[in-house]
Design an enzyme around this catalytic site. Structure first.
Site, short mmCIF file in Angstrom:
data_model
loop_
_atom_site.label_atom_id
_atom_site.label_comp_id
_atom_site.label_asym_id
_atom_site.label_seq_id
_atom_site.Cartn_x
_atom_site.Cartn_y
_atom_site.Cartn_z
N ASP A 194 -35.62 -15.19 -11.18
CA ASP A 194 -36.01 -15.07 -9.75
C ASP A 194 -37.38 -14.15 -9.88
OD1 ASP A 194 -34.88 -12.68 -10.81
OD2 ASP A 194 -34.75 -11.99 -8.95
N GLU A 195 -38.03 -14.35 -11.01
CA GLU A 195 -39.34 -13.59 -11.06
C GLU A 195 -40.31 -14.34 -11.99
OE1 GLU A 195 -37.96 -10.03 -12.89
OE2 GLU A 195 -40.10 -9.33 -13.04
N ASP A 218 -40.90 -11.54 -6.70
CA ASP A 218 -39.51 -11.11 -7.31
C ASP A 218 -38.44 -11.44 -6.18
OD1 ASP A 218 -37.43 -10.01 -8.77
OD2 ASP A 218 -38.05 -7.95 -8.92
MG LIG Z 1 -35.16 -9.84 -8.40
#
Ligand SMILES: [Mg+2]
Length: 436
Positions: free
Chosen positions: A105-106, A11
């Site tokens: 983003d993960e 993350d």
């Molecule tokens: Mg994040």
């Protein structure tokens, strides 16, 4: 359950805000708030410097300004975030064929499918450290927090434990030691309502939850949720890392400047959105089975309601009918009484083939709005944060605009913090900058 800590959750830290700080040197080390920054906007991401003042994601921008008025408030630049996202996913997919994106983003990565000599704790830790270094390198310095564990559930908790810039490995066999003292909120799907129900039953921690029988949990929170909680309280999670989850939904949503309360009006907005979703499905040769409406209430509570059809559709009429029915349920339940600030429709469970339409011919009557619909809130022409280029000064970004003036700071990721200049909004020397 796996015998190795081979599920990785990665993350990026304060993703949007970190990209802004990378590209705007004058904002490094300073509070930055990215989101819908007009009167009724919501914070998407706050930099850690802004979090010190209590600014959080999903908070209203108004509240964020009250807490941290000196922060830079910027509109998101999705093209920039998407580019970083592609770079990061490139690294992950090189490591393992099994990468499950959760957002830009993960992601989860299955290291058991990677080409590694073994899956012992030392090996996977070394791999995670290498991946973090590679992410920083290709993204121009962004940090990622990583968790490694024997399941998705624990890996996700682990990545959060030492955020930002953290790397936490939960050794197989120690999952429950980690979990037991934690609040039940740590379990996915345990939101405010479930937390409250459990609290009233005297259940606060995962250790408390572990003591409760499955029958009792089912009685408290319903069958599927109850069974799920019973398992997760024992760290039992054998969900696979599913790479095909990527981009499997099409949706449209709008935020409104005034809270919506009128049901016919909202039905017409959903209908128009359904038309847009259907057009996008058709354009891409897709159809989907699950129709979801997203409703954000006046107090920022977000409600998603879904229904699944027997077979996939790409028909506006079918999507709109189901969306309106789902909205009707919320009205009946009284959920919308205080007003609605955001409405959206999505279709997921996509198949890349078109089945015969189960609802017969699509009719136009559904999809033509006859009420004047409110305009969704729009970002200004010179939105704070956007990239611009000036004929003489070169590249920069919009610091702010108003009263016919736009103020620009001239700097990029590759320059030191740069000078600030103001121009008339219609100065022909100043143009939006888009990367070709
Ligand atoms: Mg994040």
């Amino acid at each position: 359950m796996r015998a190795h800590a081979s599920v990785m959750h990665l993350d990026l830290d304060a993703f949007y805000a970190s990209v802004e700080q990378r590209d705007k040197p004058s904002l490094r080390g300073k509070p930055v708030v990215v989101g819908g920054i007009s009167g009724r906007g919501v914070v998407s991401t706050a930099s850690y410097e802004a979090r010190v003042f209590g600014v959080r994601s999903a908070m209203s921008t108004r509240e964020a300004r009250a807490l941290c008025g000196h922060a830079a408030f910027l509109y998101p630049r999705f093209h920039a975030y998407k580019k970083v996202s592609e770079q990061v996913f490139g690294i992950l997919r090189e490591l393992s064929p099994l990468v499950e994106p959760l957002s830009l983003d993960e992601a989860f990565v299955d290291l058991a499918a990677a080409d590694l000599p073994d899956l012992e704790v030392d090996t996977v830790t070394e791999i995670a450290a290498r991946i973090r270094a590679e992410v920083a390198e290709v993204t121009g310095g962004l940090s990622a927090s990583v968790g490694l564990a024997s399941s998705k559930f624990i890996a996700k908790i682990a990545s959060d434990l030492d955020k930002p810039d953290g790397l936490v490995v939960v050794s197989p066999g120690t999952e429950l030691d980690l979990l037991r003292p934690m609040n039940v909120k740590v379990i996915p799907g345990v939101g405010p309502a479930t937390t409250e129900r459990l609290r009233r039953a005297g259940i606060h921690t995962v250790a408390d939850l572990e003591q409760v029988s499955v029958e009792e949990l089912v009685r408290l929170v319903g069958r599927s949720h109850g069974t799920n909680l019973h398992q997760l309280a024992r760290a039992q999670d054998d969900r696979r890392v599913e790479p095909e989850r990527e981009t499997k939904s099409v949706s449209v949503e709008s935020t409104y400047d005034t809270d919506l309360t009128d049901r016919p009006l909202m039905e017409q907005i959903l209908t128009r959105q359904a038309t847009e979703v259907a057009a996008r499905l058709k354009k891409n040769g897709l159809s989907g089975r699950t129709i979801t409406i997203k409703v954000r209430l006046y107090d920022f509570t977000t409600i998603n309601r879904s229904a699944t059809l027997a077979g996939p559709t790409d028909q506006a009429g079918a999507i709109a009918r189901l969306a309106r029915a789902l909205l009707g349920e919320l009205f009946t339940a009284g959920e919308t009484a205080g007003g609605v600030r955001l409405l959206g429709v999505g279709v997921s469970g996509l198949a890349d083939w078109i089945q015969e339409d189960l609802f017969g011919d699509d009719t136009d009557e559904d999809t033509e709005p006859d009420l004047p619909l409110p305009e969704p809130a729009r970002r200004p022409t010179w939105a704070a944060g956007m990239d611009v280029v000036h004929a003489e000064m070169g590249r920069g970004w919009v610091w702010g605009s108003g009263r016919g003036v736009v103020t620009v700071r001239f700097e990029t990721a590759e320059t030191p913090a740069g000078p600030v200049r103001s121009y008339a909004v219609d100065d022909p020397d100043l143009q939006p900058f888009t990367e070709s």
